[in-house]
Scaffold this active site. Structure first.
Site, mmCIF file in Angstrom:
data_model
loop_
_atom_site.group_PDB
_atom_site.id
_atom_site.type_symbol
_atom_site.label_atom_id
_atom_site.label_comp_id
_atom_site.label_asym_id
_atom_site.label_seq_id
_atom_site.Cartn_x
_atom_site.Cartn_y
_atom_site.Cartn_z
ATOM 1 N N HIS A 1 -26.620 -7.352 -9.747
ATOM 2 C CA HIS A 1 -25.195 -7.342 -9.416
ATOM 3 C C HIS A 1 -24.774 -5.970 -8.865
ATOM 4 O O HIS A 1 -24.107 -5.876 -7.839
ATOM 5 C CB HIS A 1 -24.354 -7.677 -10.656
ATOM 6 C CG HIS A 1 -24.367 -9.129 -11.015
ATOM 7 N ND1 HIS A 1 -25.343 -9.710 -11.773
ATOM 8 C CD2 HIS A 1 -23.503 -10.127 -10.695
ATOM 9 C CE1 HIS A 1 -25.090 -11.004 -11.925
ATOM 10 N NE2 HIS A 1 -23.986 -11.281 -11.284
ATOM 11 N N ASP B 1 -21.917 -15.444 -5.197
ATOM 12 C CA ASP B 1 -21.290 -14.185 -5.633
ATOM 13 C C ASP B 1 -20.982 -13.331 -4.412
ATOM 14 O O ASP B 1 -21.884 -13.013 -3.622
ATOM 15 C CB ASP B 1 -22.229 -13.385 -6.536
ATOM 16 C CG ASP B 1 -22.231 -13.860 -7.975
ATOM 17 O OD1 ASP B 1 -21.630 -14.907 -8.271
ATOM 18 O OD2 ASP B 1 -22.847 -13.165 -8.811
ATOM 19 N N HIS C 1 -23.358 -21.499 -7.605
ATOM 20 C CA HIS C 1 -22.255 -20.725 -7.034
ATOM 21 C C HIS C 1 -22.722 -19.479 -6.292
ATOM 22 O O HIS C 1 -23.850 -19.040 -6.429
ATOM 23 C CB HIS C 1 -21.226 -20.368 -8.112
ATOM 24 C CG HIS C 1 -21.705 -19.343 -9.091
ATOM 25 N ND1 HIS C 1 -22.439 -19.671 -10.189
ATOM 26 C CD2 HIS C 1 -21.535 -18.003 -9.142
ATOM 27 C CE1 HIS C 1 -22.721 -18.579 -10.891
ATOM 28 N NE2 HIS C 1 -22.185 -17.536 -10.266
ATOM 29 N N HIS D 1 -17.267 -18.848 -10.822
ATOM 30 C CA HIS D 1 -18.704 -18.678 -11.068
ATOM 31 C C HIS D 1 -19.254 -19.815 -11.932
ATOM 32 O O HIS D 1 -20.098 -19.614 -12.786
ATOM 33 C CB HIS D 1 -18.974 -17.289 -11.669
ATOM 34 C CG HIS D 1 -18.558 -16.197 -10.731
ATOM 35 N ND1 HIS D 1 -19.459 -15.456 -9.992
ATOM 36 C CD2 HIS D 1 -17.324 -15.758 -10.368
ATOM 37 C CE1 HIS D 1 -18.790 -14.610 -9.219
ATOM 38 N NE2 HIS D 1 -17.495 -14.770 -9.428
ATOM 39 N N HIS E 1 -17.274 -9.152 -6.468
ATOM 40 C CA HIS E 1 -17.502 -9.608 -7.849
ATOM 41 C C HIS E 1 -17.845 -8.432 -8.758
ATOM 42 O O HIS E 1 -17.519 -8.458 -9.939
ATOM 43 C CB HIS E 1 -18.629 -10.643 -7.860
ATOM 44 C CG HIS E 1 -19.020 -11.141 -9.215
ATOM 45 N ND1 HIS E 1 -18.097 -11.483 -10.182
ATOM 46 C CD2 HIS E 1 -20.237 -11.362 -9.781
ATOM 47 C CE1 HIS E 1 -18.733 -11.894 -11.273
ATOM 48 N NE2 HIS E 1 -20.026 -11.817 -11.060
ATOM 49 N N TRP F 1 -8.336 -40.617 -6.873
ATOM 50 C CA TRP F 1 -8.521 -39.187 -6.691
ATOM 51 C C TRP F 1 -8.333 -38.468 -8.006
ATOM 52 O O TRP F 1 -7.778 -39.025 -8.950
ATOM 53 C CB TRP F 1 -7.645 -38.622 -5.566
ATOM 54 C CG TRP F 1 -6.156 -38.882 -5.634
ATOM 55 C CD1 TRP F 1 -5.481 -39.633 -6.539
ATOM 56 C CD2 TRP F 1 -5.174 -38.367 -4.731
ATOM 57 N NE1 TRP F 1 -4.145 -39.646 -6.259
ATOM 58 C CE2 TRP F 1 -3.932 -38.866 -5.163
ATOM 59 C CE3 TRP F 1 -5.222 -37.540 -3.619
ATOM 60 C CZ2 TRP F 1 -2.739 -38.550 -4.494
ATOM 61 C CZ3 TRP F 1 -4.034 -37.228 -2.970
ATOM 62 C CH2 TRP F 1 -2.816 -37.744 -3.403
HETATM 63 MN MN MN Z 1 -21.756 -15.314 -10.451
#
Ligand code: MN
Length: 265
Positions: A212, A80, A78, A74, A84, A66
């Protein structure tokens, strides 16, 4: 109604086993070499994926292997969350742990901008382009994802970020296009193959970083660093994209899967 739902789920389960529905992986492998976004040096920076071995059938653990890993919220392929961006910071259910789980399984459409991007690394997706797409494929469904195919995921090394002295050069949407998708089509989110939902030069748009600002201000989501969008149909796929349940998380690396019609169709 519940009988109908049972039938749908049974048919889906059978189609997955039988190959009438296939699963496409839209995820890049988490790898220390995969690029992360680079901001101007006065800002904090997102960390790359890092991994350290804990044990591998040795004196540290004779029967088990492991590792510990770390990364930014991010990093890699990924998700958002609305929180964010400052425009979404006061919205309810705006962190990855608070988003209702049903939001993570929705249909998707793919707008193919790959030929435009091959000739223009700063290509901006406009409302006109979206309307032309709708004239061919039908209206973008409310509550679904819009994925911008650019073939950017096929770029390697420095060509992926495509940094120059004046910043990154990569495609994205115009503010008008994002506003159209949010206000006129009520999408759940917008996904890209690039390092952000915004174009590399989007600091110069109005508002700056419009994907965004406008998506997250409206409680919508983003997906970035997607791969294999060229394997999806323009319409008719279902995206499965649950982020890690990080307390107060602004986003998270995740596995993104798409259900698509298989060979049997
Ligand atoms: Mn992002």
């Amino acid at each position: 109604m519940s009988n109908d739902a049972n039938m749908v789920l049974n048919q889906l389960a059978g189609a997955l086993v039988g190959g009438d529905v296939n699963v496409v992986d839209l995820t890049h492998t988490l790898d220390p070499d995969f690029p992360v976004i680079v901001l101007p040096p006065e800002f904090g920076q997102c960390a790359r994926f890092r991994v350290e071995e804990v044990s591998r059938y040795d004196h540290r653990g004779p029967a088990w292997y492991w590792r510990n890993f770390s990364c930014g919220e991010h990093t890699g392929t990924h998700f958002d969350a609305p929180v964010h961006w400052v425009s979404g910071k006061d919205l309810p259910n705006a962190t990855v742990d608070a988003i209702p789980a049903g939001a993570f399984v929705r249909q998707a459409v793919v707008i193919d901008c790959s030929s435009e991007c091959a000739g223009n690394e700063d290509f901006l997706l406009t409302t006109d382009h979206i309307v032309a797409w709708e004239n061919e494929y039908g209206s973008i469904p409310a509550g679904g994802w819009v994925l911008m195919r650019t073939d950017w995921s096929k770029r390697k090394g420095a060509e992926y970020l495509n940094m120059r002295d004046d910043g990154a050069h990569s495609p994205g949407p115009t503010a008008e296009a994002v506003r159209f998708l949010v206000e006129q089509r009520d999408i759940i989110g917008f996904g890209t193959e690039t390092i952000g939902t915004d174009a590399g030069q989007a600091a110069h748009l109005s508002p700056p970083y419009p994907a965004h600002f406008l998506l997250h201000g409206a409680g919508k989501y983003g997906l970035q660093c997607l791969a294999n969008l060229d394997q999806l149909p323009a319409t008719g796929s279902v995206l499965i994209c649950p982020p890690l349940k990080i307390k107060h998380g602004s986003g998270s690396p995740l596995r993104v899967l798409a259900l698509v019609p298989g060979e049997g169709q």
